[in-house]
Motif scaffolding. Sequence first.
Motif: not given
Length: 386
Positions: A165-169, A114-117
């Motif tokens: 969590g995605v924002e942290y990643t 998700s973070a990469e996307l």
Amino acid sequence: MKICAIICEFNPFHNGHKYLIETAKKLSGCDSVLCIMSGNFTQRGDICLLNKFKRARHAVLSGADAVLELPAPFAVAPAEIFAQGAIKILSSIPEVTTLAFGCEDCDKGAFLQSAELLINEPKEFTAYLNEQLNLGESYIKSYNYAFEKCGGKHGFLSMPNNILGVEYTKAILKYKSEINILPIRRIGCGYNDENLAQNYSSASAIRQNLNSDKVINNVPNYVYCDLKIEQDIQRIFKNYCLFSLLSTNKEQLKEVFGCTEGLENKLKNCEMQDFESIIANTCAKRYSASRIKRILCANLLKLYKYDALEFLQNDLYLKPLAINKDKIDLILSSLSKSSFPTVILQKNKNSLSVSAKKCFEICEFADKIWDFINNKKTYNYTFISV
């Protein structure tokens, strides 16, 4: 020493937080748990029930080994800036190897994907987003739709802790940090659930039901003893926000994160209304109540986006709030290896860079506002040994 970090607010500290610390310590295999915690105001634009030193003390009593302060320009900001500020500070400490966080779906691969996307957002993402907005869908639903159409996991960003969590990643990837993520499934009630459960209620539910006998089952005893708050803190805080809105012009409001697309006009048109009416009359499918509250809080604290963005580009500092007395030497040794200086004594402030000193003084101003509202006097140049 290997350190597992946790980004938090603890407003107030409850049984779910204790579970997160204990589980992080067990699953990470790290020697210590270090929390980086919002000061006296939160990401949703709320004033904290208890000051930052008391909340840090609660965390250490519950198993954390140290608590650092997340500066106010990041703590009262959109999730992306909140995460970037915390990760920038944690990444400066070489011995921080892991970041643990509570979430609804602990699929580590989904967080990374998700973070990469979202970092490498496909061209069609904006088209899908606008398509749904033009159909009258809320911003959150439209964003989720675009995310899933571009290959994101179904339903993954419909859950608030997953979003953080995605924002942290994303922030870890942005800063090319070697910190490893450790998603831990939440237990008990949901993030926004305001109904008290038997023993694992959300912080929102506890704040909404402070006078209920059930609260004692949802927080450690040392937290419960500190939660006997006599003043109507929320009412006083809201009045401060209203006065600040009244005394702020539209151009200043536009400098606050999230105050875009004419929101400054809406807010100023409502400035003579009560706090709840302002929220109700400015909320729309595109703007959440949390966003409006955060704008009002940030405006009160004079937290402007250009400052936060400047601080993200420059050196910061470490501000310990509480440390496990049995690990003081170890923790301070770890902090000393950071590329940022540690501020404990007043003289330490003088060694900060111009930008870091400005950030620190903004936090001091926020602390003074908290003190005024609570009729307290907090001494900032120290940390608590627990």
